[in-house]
Scaffold this motif. Sequence first.
Motif, PDB file in Angstrom:
ATOM      1  N   THR A   1       0.823  -1.208   0.000  1.00  0.00           N
ATOM      2  CA  THR A   1       0.000   0.000   0.000  1.00  0.00           C
ATOM      3  C   THR A   1       0.858   1.259   0.000  1.00  0.00           C
ATOM      4  O   THR A   1       0.409   2.317  -0.454  1.00  0.00           O
ATOM      5  CB  THR A   1      -0.921   0.047   1.231  1.00  0.00           C
ATOM      6  OG1 THR A   1      -0.124   0.172   2.422  1.00  0.00           O
ATOM      7  CG2 THR A   1      -1.778  -1.207   1.306  1.00  0.00           C
ATOM      8  N   GLY A   2       2.068   1.153   0.552  1.00  0.00           N
ATOM      9  CA  GLY A   2       2.967   2.294   0.584  1.00  0.00           C
ATOM     10  C   GLY A   2       2.633   3.349   1.619  1.00  0.00           C
ATOM     11  O   GLY A   2       3.243   4.425   1.629  1.00  0.00           O
ATOM     12  N   ASP A   3       1.676   3.063   2.527  1.00  0.00           N
ATOM     13  CA  ASP A   3       1.261   4.101   3.478  1.00  0.00           C
ATOM     14  C   ASP A   3       2.061   4.093   4.775  1.00  0.00           C
ATOM     15  O   ASP A   3       1.857   4.944   5.640  1.00  0.00           O
ATOM     16  CB  ASP A   3      -0.232   3.974   3.786  1.00  0.00           C
ATOM     17  CG  ASP A   3      -0.572   2.675   4.528  1.00  0.00           C
ATOM     18  OD1 ASP A   3       0.342   1.854   4.763  1.00  0.00           O
ATOM     19  OD2 ASP A   3      -1.754   2.484   4.866  1.00  0.00           O
ATOM     20  N   LYS A   4       2.969   3.127   4.915  1.00  0.00           N
ATOM     21  CA  LYS A   4       3.840   3.020   6.083  1.00  0.00           C
ATOM     22  C   LYS A   4       3.062   2.881   7.395  1.00  0.00           C
ATOM     23  O   LYS A   4       3.487   3.359   8.462  1.00  0.00           O
ATOM     24  CB  LYS A   4       4.808   4.201   6.165  1.00  0.00           C
ATOM     25  CG  LYS A   4       5.681   4.347   4.927  1.00  0.00           C
ATOM     26  CD  LYS A   4       6.748   5.382   5.102  1.00  0.00           C
ATOM     27  CE  LYS A   4       7.527   5.641   3.820  1.00  0.00           C
ATOM     28  NZ  LYS A   4       8.039   4.434   3.172  1.00  0.00           N
ATOM     29  N   ALA A   5       1.908   2.234   7.323  1.00  0.00           N
ATOM     30  CA  ALA A   5       1.111   2.003   8.526  1.00  0.00           C
ATOM     31  C   ALA A   5       1.857   1.077   9.484  1.00  0.00           C
ATOM     32  O   ALA A   5       2.509   0.119   9.055  1.00  0.00           O
ATOM     33  CB  ALA A   5      -0.227   1.372   8.164  1.00  0.00           C
ATOM     34  N   PRO A   6       1.800   1.340  10.781  1.00  0.00           N
ATOM     35  CA  PRO A   6       2.425   0.415  11.731  1.00  0.00           C
ATOM     36  C   PRO A   6       1.733  -0.942  11.702  1.00  0.00           C
ATOM     37  O   PRO A   6       0.547  -1.049  11.361  1.00  0.00           O
ATOM     38  CB  PRO A   6       2.243   1.115  13.085  1.00  0.00           C
ATOM     39  CG  PRO A   6       1.142   2.090  12.879  1.00  0.00           C
ATOM     40  CD  PRO A   6       1.178   2.484  11.442  1.00  0.00           C
ATOM     41  N   ILE A   7       2.497  -1.963  12.055  1.00  0.00           N
ATOM     42  CA  ILE A   7       1.988  -3.338  12.046  1.00  0.00           C
ATOM     43  C   ILE A   7       2.129  -3.914  13.443  1.00  0.00           C
ATOM     44  O   ILE A   7       3.222  -3.927  14.019  1.00  0.00           O
ATOM     45  CB  ILE A   7       2.757  -4.202  11.038  1.00  0.00           C
ATOM     46  CG1 ILE A   7       2.587  -3.650   9.621  1.00  0.00           C
ATOM     47  CG2 ILE A   7       2.282  -5.659  11.099  1.00  0.00           C
ATOM     48  CD1 ILE A   7       3.447  -4.351   8.571  1.00  0.00           C
ATOM     49  N   LEU A   8       1.018  -4.385  13.997  1.00  0.00           N
ATOM     50  CA  LEU A   8       1.006  -5.048  15.293  1.00  0.00           C
ATOM     51  C   LEU A   8       0.908  -6.550  15.076  1.00  0.00           C
ATOM     52  O   LEU A   8       0.020  -7.019  14.364  1.00  0.00           O
ATOM     53  CB  LEU A   8      -0.176  -4.569  16.131  1.00  0.00           C
ATOM     54  CG  LEU A   8      -0.303  -5.216  17.517  1.00  0.00           C
ATOM     55  CD1 LEU A   8       0.817  -4.741  18.441  1.00  0.00           C
ATOM     56  CD2 LEU A   8      -1.666  -4.926  18.130  1.00  0.00           C
ATOM     57  N   VAL A   9       1.811  -7.300  15.687  1.00  0.00           N
ATOM     58  CA  VAL A   9       1.804  -8.763  15.592  1.00  0.00           C
ATOM     59  C   VAL A   9       1.360  -9.308  16.944  1.00  0.00           C
ATOM     60  O   VAL A   9       2.133  -9.322  17.910  1.00  0.00           O
ATOM     61  CB  VAL A   9       3.187  -9.313  15.206  1.00  0.00           C
ATOM     62  CG1 VAL A   9       3.124 -10.824  15.020  1.00  0.00           C
ATOM     63  CG2 VAL A   9       3.689  -8.642  13.927  1.00  0.00           C
TER      64      VAL A   9
ATOM     65  N   THR B   1       7.467 -14.594  14.643  1.00  0.00           N
ATOM     66  CA  THR B   1       6.397 -13.603  14.797  1.00  0.00           C
ATOM     67  C   THR B   1       6.824 -12.531  15.804  1.00  0.00           C
ATOM     68  O   THR B   1       7.291 -11.469  15.443  1.00  0.00           O
ATOM     69  CB  THR B   1       5.086 -14.272  15.231  1.00  0.00           C
ATOM     70  OG1 THR B   1       5.300 -15.024  16.456  1.00  0.00           O
ATOM     71  CG2 THR B   1       4.580 -15.213  14.156  1.00  0.00           C
ATOM     72  N   ALA B   2       6.700 -12.844  17.080  1.00  0.00           N
ATOM     73  CA  ALA B   2       6.939 -11.852  18.138  1.00  0.00           C
ATOM     74  C   ALA B   2       8.362 -11.310  18.124  1.00  0.00           C
ATOM     75  O   ALA B   2       8.579 -10.102  18.260  1.00  0.00           O
ATOM     76  CB  ALA B   2       6.625 -12.473  19.502  1.00  0.00           C
ATOM     77  N   LEU B   3       9.343 -12.175  17.954  1.00  0.00           N
ATOM     78  CA  LEU B   3      10.728 -11.737  18.014  1.00  0.00           C
ATOM     79  C   LEU B   3      11.221 -11.140  16.698  1.00  0.00           C
ATOM     80  O   LEU B   3      12.332 -10.617  16.641  1.00  0.00           O
ATOM     81  CB  LEU B   3      11.645 -12.898  18.427  1.00  0.00           C
ATOM     82  CG  LEU B   3      11.523 -13.355  19.877  1.00  0.00           C
ATOM     83  CD1 LEU B   3      12.528 -14.463  20.174  1.00  0.00           C
ATOM     84  CD2 LEU B   3      11.727 -12.197  20.859  1.00  0.00           C
ATOM     85  N   ALA B   4      10.412 -11.195  15.649  1.00  0.00           N
ATOM     86  CA  ALA B   4      10.807 -10.603  14.367  1.00  0.00           C
ATOM     87  C   ALA B   4      10.362  -9.153  14.248  1.00  0.00           C
ATOM     88  O   ALA B   4      10.607  -8.517  13.225  1.00  0.00           O
ATOM     89  CB  ALA B   4      10.240 -11.416  13.203  1.00  0.00           C
ATOM     90  N   THR B   5       9.726  -8.618  15.277  1.00  0.00           N
ATOM     91  CA  THR B   5       9.321  -7.221  15.281  1.00  0.00           C
ATOM     92  C   THR B   5      10.426  -6.365  15.894  1.00  0.00           C
ATOM     93  O   THR B   5      11.321  -6.873  16.570  1.00  0.00           O
ATOM     94  CB  THR B   5       8.025  -7.043  16.091  1.00  0.00           C
ATOM     95  OG1 THR B   5       8.212  -7.561  17.412  1.00  0.00           O
ATOM     96  CG2 THR B   5       6.882  -7.781  15.421  1.00  0.00           C
ATOM     97  N   ARG B   6      10.330  -5.046  15.678  1.00  0.00           N
ATOM     98  CA  ARG B   6      11.380  -4.181  16.210  1.00  0.00           C
ATOM     99  C   ARG B   6      11.392  -4.196  17.738  1.00  0.00           C
ATOM    100  O   ARG B   6      12.444  -4.244  18.363  1.00  0.00           O
ATOM    101  CB  ARG B   6      11.208  -2.742  15.717  1.00  0.00           C
ATOM    102  CG  ARG B   6      12.480  -1.931  15.978  1.00  0.00           C
ATOM    103  CD  ARG B   6      12.370  -0.452  15.681  1.00  0.00           C
ATOM    104  NE  ARG B   6      11.697  -0.123  14.428  1.00  0.00           N
ATOM    105  CZ  ARG B   6      11.542   1.129  14.002  1.00  0.00           C
ATOM    106  NH1 ARG B   6      12.013   2.138  14.727  1.00  0.00           N
ATOM    107  NH2 ARG B   6      10.911   1.371  12.877  1.00  0.00           N
TER     108      ARG B   6
END
Length: 242
Positions: free
Chosen positions: A68-76, A131-136
């Motif tokens: 989408t290119g909107d740079k929306a944050p992603i919650l896992v 999943t969890a550990l692949a986030t910042r």
Amino acid sequence: MPAKMPLDRILASLFPAGHSVRVTDGLITGEGPLDGTRLVVVGIDGDTALGVEGALALSRAVLDAVKTGDKAPILVAVDSDSQRMSRRDELLGLYECLAHLAKSLLLADRLGHPTVGLIYGHSAAGAFIATALATRVLAALPGASPSVMDLPSVARVTKLPLDKLEAMAASTPVFAPGLDNMVATGAVHAVLDPEQPLDAQLSALLADLPAGDTRDRLGRERGGRPMAQAIAERVVSQARGG
């Protein structure tokens, strides 16, 4: 141990104005409004084991968000079993699918979609790492029970007696599963308060995200991994010829 906060309560606290997050076959996908923008949500619910199909479906959801290119944050959001232990999944290359999911999250973060994990139940092994550990950063709610490997499994791999590992785990967080130990090692960045609105807490976390991975520094500061940061810095220095 505190009771696990169910996903419907988490979503209601994150999105008081409503959301489109759904759970299908244990996989979480959807989005909701946060601070005037959209928050993409992916993850695993109901202590579901993560198999080939699930890893690829979550990867697609992450990559669709990137497109989408909107740079929306992603919650896992994570309440999973470990990876699915079946011959079929192994023959189909489950390890590659888990790696693909982790790399999709890392790519999203690098391209401007801040990624935050939220563990609210159980997770272990490859499913936890991908999943969890692949986030910042990884946040948690009380009642979460994460582990990279439980002590009986560590005993089988290392050939060390279980009672010796249990004794080591009592004083060395890196050997032990559980939320408190994950906080001490720096794997969990922060523990959220389930009695307070989660939307405000997540907004504050996103506003103060570190520029990179700070798990080794947190582990040193919290006493759970006192040597990890120094060793990592030496490895990088030597790799660069310093």
